[in-house]
Design an enzyme around this catalytic site. Structure first.
Site, PDB file in Angstrom:
ATOM      1  N   ALA A  36       0.867  -1.196   0.000  1.00 31.47           N
ATOM      2  CA  ALA A  36       0.000   0.000   0.000  1.00 31.47           C
ATOM      3  C   ALA A  36       0.899   1.240   0.000  1.00 31.47           C
ATOM      4  CB  ALA A  36      -0.954   0.010   1.191  1.00 31.47           C
ATOM      5  N   HIS A  38       3.060   4.585  -0.478  1.00 31.75           N
ATOM      6  CA  HIS A  38       2.777   6.003  -0.689  1.00 31.75           C
ATOM      7  C   HIS A  38       4.110   6.750  -0.789  1.00 31.75           C
ATOM      8  CE1 HIS A  38       3.782   6.238   3.525  1.00 31.75           C
ATOM      9  NE2 HIS A  38       2.760   5.451   3.858  1.00 31.75           N
ATOM     10  N   HIS A  41       7.008   5.806   1.543  1.00 30.52           N
ATOM     11  CA  HIS A  41       7.822   4.639   1.166  1.00 30.52           C
ATOM     12  C   HIS A  41       8.762   5.003   0.014  1.00 30.52           C
ATOM     13  CE1 HIS A  41       4.036   2.576   2.682  1.00 30.52           C
ATOM     14  NE2 HIS A  41       4.966   2.023   3.426  1.00 30.52           N
ATOM     15  N   GLY A 151      11.070   4.274   8.099  1.00 29.27           N
ATOM     16  CA  GLY A 151      10.576   5.644   8.252  1.00 29.27           C
ATOM     17  C   GLY A 151      10.560   6.083   9.715  1.00 29.27           C
ATOM     18  N   GLU A 152      10.847   7.363   9.924  1.00 29.64           N
ATOM     19  CA  GLU A 152      10.822   7.907  11.293  1.00 29.64           C
ATOM     20  C   GLU A 152       9.397   8.061  11.825  1.00 29.64           C
ATOM     21  OE1 GLU A 152      13.010  11.558  11.453  1.00 29.64           O
ATOM     22  OE2 GLU A 152      14.929  10.509  11.628  1.00 29.64           O
ATOM     23  N   GLN A 157       9.467   1.975  16.505  1.00 26.67           N
ATOM     24  CA  GLN A 157       9.884   0.822  15.689  1.00 26.67           C
ATOM     25  C   GLN A 157      11.338   1.004  15.212  1.00 26.67           C
ATOM     26  OE1 GLN A 157       7.470  -1.211  12.483  1.00 26.67           O
ATOM     27  NE2 GLN A 157       8.635   0.137  11.160  1.00 26.67           N
ATOM     28  N   LEU A 188       2.078  10.890   6.219  1.00 31.61           N
ATOM     29  CA  LEU A 188       1.567   9.868   5.298  1.00 31.61           C
ATOM     30  C   LEU A 188       1.578   8.517   5.994  1.00 31.61           C
ATOM     31  CD1 LEU A 188       3.056  10.629   1.765  1.00 31.61           C
ATOM     32  CD2 LEU A 188       1.062  11.586   2.895  1.00 31.61           C
ATOM     33  N   SER A 190      -0.357   4.351   5.330  1.00 32.64           N
ATOM     34  CA  SER A 190      -1.312   3.540   4.564  1.00 32.64           C
ATOM     35  C   SER A 190      -2.670   3.537   5.258  1.00 32.64           C
ATOM     36  CB  SER A 190      -0.793   2.101   4.436  1.00 32.64           C
ATOM     37  OG  SER A 190       0.520   2.133   3.926  1.00 32.64           O
TER      38      SER A 190
HETATM   39  O1  PAF Z   1       6.753  -0.356   9.096  1.00 29.88           O
HETATM   40  C1  PAF Z   1       6.287  -1.331   8.483  1.00 29.88           C
HETATM   41  O2  PAF Z   1       5.723  -1.213   7.399  1.00 29.88           O
HETATM   42  C2  PAF Z   1       6.405  -2.712   9.114  1.00 29.88           C
HETATM   43  O3  PAF Z   1       6.285  -2.654  10.498  1.00 29.88           O
HETATM   44  C3  PAF Z   1       7.694  -3.456   8.699  1.00 29.88           C
HETATM   45  C4  PAF Z   1       8.938  -2.741   9.231  1.00 29.88           C
HETATM   46  C5  PAF Z   1       7.767  -3.574   7.197  1.00 29.88           C
HETATM   47  C6  PAF Z   1       7.697  -4.868   9.311  1.00 29.88           C
HETATM   48  O4  PAF Z   1       6.594  -5.598   8.884  1.00 29.88           O
END
Ligand code: PAF
Length: 285
Positions: A36, A38, A41, A151-152, A157, A188, A190
């Site tokens: 998905a 955007h 990404h 992404g920040e 994460q 942004l 998804s």
């Molecule tokens: O940030 C994401 O899209 C997900 O958490 C990742 C890092 C791809 C792991 O599934």
């Protein structure tokens, strides 16, 4: 005309492609995604292209990072659209495995990243970060990239993944990409696709509110006061606030009183949609 992008679905095929590049002495970047795609990404892809000879983008909606009442089934999926975007943006290879390739029958190993995952998003999404850490550890071992981009926007994460890589001595550089925003400031995501038109109008207030917190902190206001005021503003606008927090930007440890350097992080629901965002203190000029 853009050439259709190469796609592999098995770890063996991925390793073969990557091995050819390695043999030629070329470097590889990995951009893990759940599809998905955007502009956020695609900005990671652009950053990856500037740092490595080849870019692999993985697309995998990872079931083990979703809780039982979360949106795994609803999560937007558009493989054809994603492939077209990646072809145009110049990715070299897409790795899009089936669930059974990633989690074969009897899969029972999980990666957990201790204290960084216990609160903020970890408090309301138990097991979420174990699911992320497990899939990211697998993707890093499957692709063995030189660098991997995240992404920040998912700031917690990003720190969890940096810690995982440090603790397990994974030979990869983790690079954080800046948050990409709509013109009105909404980060942004998804999941923005879930917002109704009226929720969409309210949504930028999350960014505006945490930016105001960051500005206040930079002026010397205490963390606790600023957080209380922010929660009040968001509640009044119809958000259901999960957290607004001021944390150490490297360890996510709690801070109080006036601070010089911090990260303001927030998560809040608008209707059924959970939005997250974060900004630095001092704010970026
Ligand atoms: O940030 C994401 O899209 C997900 O958490 C990742 C890092 C791809 C792991 O599934």
């Amino acid at each position: 005309m853009t050439t259709p992008i190469a796609i592999v679905r098995t770890v063996d095929d991925l390793r073969q492609r990557v091995a050819k590049w390695r043999k030629a002495g070329e470097t590889i970047a990995l951009v893990p995604t759940m599809g998905a795609l955007h502009e956020g990404h695609l900005s990671l892809l652009t950053l990856a292209k500037s740092r490595a000879d080849h870019v692999v983008v993985s697309i995998f909606v990872n079931p083990i990072q979703f809780g039982p009442r979360e949106d795994f089934n609803l999560y937007p999926r558009d493989e054809a659209g994603d492939l077209a975007k990646l072809g145009k943006a110049g990715a070299d290879l897409v790795f899009a495995p089936e669930t059974a390739e990633m989690y074969p029958q009897g899969f029972s190993t999980h990666v957990g990243v201790g204290d960084l995952t216990e609160d903020l998003c970890g408090a309301s999404r138990p097991n979420h970060f174990d699911g992320v850490a497990t899939v990211v550890a697998k993707l890093l071992m499957q692709c063995s990239p030189d660098i991997a981009m995240f992404g920040e926007k998912d700031y917690q994460q990003l720190l969890v993944i940096k810690r995982l890589v440090r603790d397990l001595n994974v030979p990869v550089e983790i690079v954080g990409g800046p948050i990409v925003r709509e013109k009105d400031g909404l980060a942004l995501s998804s999941r923005n696709a879930y917002l109704s038109p009226s929720e969409r109008k309210t949504a930028p207030l999350l960014y505006q509110t945490i930016s105001a917190v960051a500005a206040d902190l930079a002026q010397g206001r205490g963390c606790d006061d600023a957080v209380v005021a922010a929660r009040f503003k968001l509640d009044a606008a119809g958000f259901r606030v999960d957290y607004v927090a001021v944390r150490d930007p490297d360890t996510l440890k709690r801070l109080s009183g006036p601070v010089k350097r911090a990260r303001v992080l927030a998560a809040a629901y608008l209707g059924k949609t959970r939005l997250i965002d974060n900004v630095p203190v001092p704010p970026k000029k």
